[in-house]
Each structure stands twice: as C-alpha cells, then as structure tokens.
Design an enzyme around this catalytic site. Structure first.
Site, PDB file in Angstrom:
ATOM      1  N   TRP A 103       7.832   5.120  10.676  1.00 58.95           N
ATOM      2  CA  TRP A 103       6.805   4.236  11.247  1.00 58.95           C
ATOM      3  C   TRP A 103       7.176   2.769  11.092  1.00 58.95           C
ATOM      4  O   TRP A 103       6.937   1.957  11.998  1.00 58.95           O
ATOM      5  CB  TRP A 103       5.438   4.555  10.655  1.00 58.95           C
ATOM      6  N   ASP A 173       0.528  -1.931   7.972  1.00 57.39           N
ATOM      7  CA  ASP A 173       0.073  -0.776   8.736  1.00 57.39           C
ATOM      8  C   ASP A 173      -0.401   0.237   7.705  1.00 57.39           C
ATOM      9  O   ASP A 173       0.395   0.816   6.971  1.00 57.39           O
ATOM     10  CB  ASP A 173       1.245  -0.207   9.558  1.00 57.39           C
ATOM     11  N   LYS A 197      -6.629   9.625  10.702  1.00 65.26           N
ATOM     12  CA  LYS A 197      -6.167  10.322   9.502  1.00 65.26           C
ATOM     13  C   LYS A 197      -7.223  10.275   8.400  1.00 65.26           C
ATOM     14  O   LYS A 197      -7.552  11.290   7.805  1.00 65.26           O
ATOM     15  CB  LYS A 197      -4.842   9.720   9.019  1.00 65.26           C
TER      16      LYS A 197
END
Length: 362
Positions: A103, A173, A197
């Site tokens: 990511w 993030d 999530k």
C-alpha cells in the site's frame, strides 16, 4: 438465527452483528420517516443530523482536536493517494514516503504522477516483513510532508510508534487500523482511511485534516479533488455515500458502547494474542511472516512450511466455516484479519482449528 461465518476477510470486512441488526430494523423506515435513509435527500434535516453526528462521534471517540476537520469523502483511500499530493505538493518540496509494503508503494506511485517524491526509508530488503527503524527515516529538509502507511494489510506489519515529525507534516494512511487503538492526532497533519475495514462498509473515506493544510487548496486542481471544497460544505458538496455514512455512525456508537478506542485496543490485543501464541508455540509448524516488533494487531500473516499443507489448511478452514484465510495473491501464505468487529470467539475458534490442524498434519 442464521449461523454467522468466522469472517477473517481483509476488506470489506466483518461488521458488528448488533450494527447489522439495527440497520436491518431501520432499513425500510428510518425513524418513522416512511422511507429508508438511502431514499432521503442529502439536504434533508434527517440526513444532515446523521452527517453532523458522525463527524462529532469521530471527534469524541478518537480525540480529534478542534483545529482539525473530519471529512466524509468518496473514492476510497486510493483516491487520497493522488488527492493528497495534489493539495500539498509544491515545486521544490518533495513528498517523502516510507516504503513498508504494497500500500505504501501504491501511494508513492500515485504521488510520482503529481510531483517530486523521495523515499525516506524502506524495508524492501527484508521483503517488507518489518517496519523500518524510526531512526533510519531520512526526511529531506524541504519535504512537504512525510507519508506513512500505519498498517500494511498484505504483509501484516504495523507501526508500534510513529515517526517524530516536529519539522515536517506527518501524513498517514490508516485504512486498515484506524480506531484500533488510541492515537495522538496532533502528531499528524492528515490521516485518511477507507471505512471498509474498521469503521463500516465500503463507499466512504474518512479524512482527518489540520485546518492550515486544507483551508486553501490550489486553485488549479479539479473542484472535487480540493480539500477546501469539502471543508466549506461539511462534506455535503455533492451527494454523499449516505448509507455508508449512516453505517459508520452506527459502528461508532457500537465502539462507544464497548468503552471506546482504548477498550478496543485491549480487545484487539487479546484476540490477536490467541493466534500469535498458537503460531509461536507450534514448534515451527506455523511461521509468522512479520518480525515480532512489527506485528500487526489487525492482520496476522503466517506460513506453513509446506505449500500443499497451506492449500489444505484453506480448504479445511472453509469447510469449518472460516472465511478469508488465504494470503494475498502477491505474497501467498495465510492471513487472518482481526479488525475491531471480529469477535473474540472467532479468534478462539481459529486458534483451536490451527492447533487441531497441526496435530493432524504435523
């Protein structure tokens, strides 16, 4: 009562059963309005109340100071990969990125399309099995910001502490670990996270942004990609993902009912300890992927010494009602995602299944 799966999906992920049941009750008729929240105008008093209350709950539960805005946007964290550099990068001031895995890599690639970037540290030499030592992070003096990915879902690593960012804006993030533990928000300039999530269903992205960074976005970028557009309209510039925001509202109330974010952290540590202990006490049958000091309390990544046994593990686990234990296609192996809403009972059941699988195949 329908039997619930042991849901270890990496995202979209498990939601609290109580929240799903409440949404089910209100699905057709929201608070006596004679219609669903999905059918309402986003300019209605009812929806505005949900929008405002969701932002207020985020502030309260996550300890967000008054000089930060809470934005409820669309496009996922993946849009933030480019929106962030569009708004913050300036000529001669690179965005610095810590490379911790899949990511972080995606975030960096997008930023490179927008402007100048620099890699401040990387754990690629260790196959991203650890978070770089904070002392090894080298930030260019003129950097516009330092970007970190607080938790890597694919590799199963997580920052235990965050870089000291006195002289640079720290950006994170937090898609896969937001509100899994308390955070000192004032350490950060901007935090962003897809909700799917830890905070709700897919469709809404949380952005927590310090006022000075977002009050005047550059005028040359598209209106929808300017932070100040959404700040000025309290996230109601265009039609929001209203049902997703409503679901985040219910999840935040659920977190509050469980004692808040500090209690969530304890709960998450109790859950993951069951599985990590099973790995560590297996005599090498199971091998954790992440280095001990970088282990995530959200995504547990592990291997079995034999790939055929890994395939059998996935197959048998599915037969026993477990979902989502196959590792990401880019790294293979096995992964259990244990986000806030994954019950302790599911983790207990997994630990027992793992011990039994070892006994039969060890």
């Amino acid at each position: 009562m329908t039997k619930r799966a042991f849901n270890f999906n990496a995202g979209p992920a498990a939601l609290p059963l109580e929240v799903l049941q409440q949404a089910q009750e209100q699905f057709v008729d929201y608070h006596g309005a004679g219609m669903s929240i999905m059918e309402m105008s986003h300019r209605s008093a009812e929806y505005e109340q949900v929008n405002n209350e969701t932002q207020a709950l985020m502030r309260k539960l996550f300890g967000i100071p008054d000089n930060y805005h809470v934005l409820l946007l669309q496009g996922g964290a993946s849009t933030q990969f480019s929106m962030l550099p569009m708004n913050l990068l300036q000529p001669g001031r690179p965005g610095a990125y810590v490379m911790t895995g899949s990511w972080a890599d995606k975030a960096l690639k997008e930023a490179k399309l927008i402007g100048e970037t620099a890699v401040a540290a990387s754990s690629e030499a260790d196959k991203f099995a650890r978070i770089p030592n904070l002392g090894d992070i080298e930030i260019p003096a003129e950097a516009a910001y330092l970007h970190i990915t607080s938790n890597e879902t694919i590799e199963g690593t997580q920052y235990a502490a965050y870089p000291n960012s006195d002289h640079v804006t720290l950006v994170a993030d937090m898609s896969s670990d937001i509100m899994c533990r308390p955070v000192d928000i004032s350490q950060f300039g901007i935090i962003y996270a897809g909700a799917q999530k830890n905070l709700g269903p897919s469709g809404v992205t949380i952005v927590i942004a310090r006022d000075d960074l977002v009050q005047n976005s550059p005028k040359h970028i598209p209106t929808m990609l300017r932070y100040d557009t959404h700040v000025k309209s309290s996230s109601l510039y265009n039609t929001p993902p209203s049902f997703s925001v409503y679901m985040v509202n219910l999840v935040l109330k659920w977190i509050e009912s469980k004692g808040g974010v500090a209690q969530m952290e304890q709960y998450n540590r109790d859950k993951t300890k069951l599985i990590y202990d099973t790995i560590d006490q297996s005599g090498g049958f199971y091998r954790g992927f992440a280095h001990a000091g970088s282990r995530s309390i959200m995504n547990i990544t592990f291997r079995i010494h034999n790939e055929e046994l890994e395939k059998l593990f996935v197959k048998e686990s599915e037969q026993h009602g477990f979902v989502g234990l196959k590792g990401h296609r880019s790294v293979g192996g096995l992964r259990a995602s244990t986000y806030n809403a994954v019950p302790l009972e599911s983790c207990k059941a997994l630990a027992e299944f793992m011990a039994d699988f070892q006994k039969r195949n060890g």
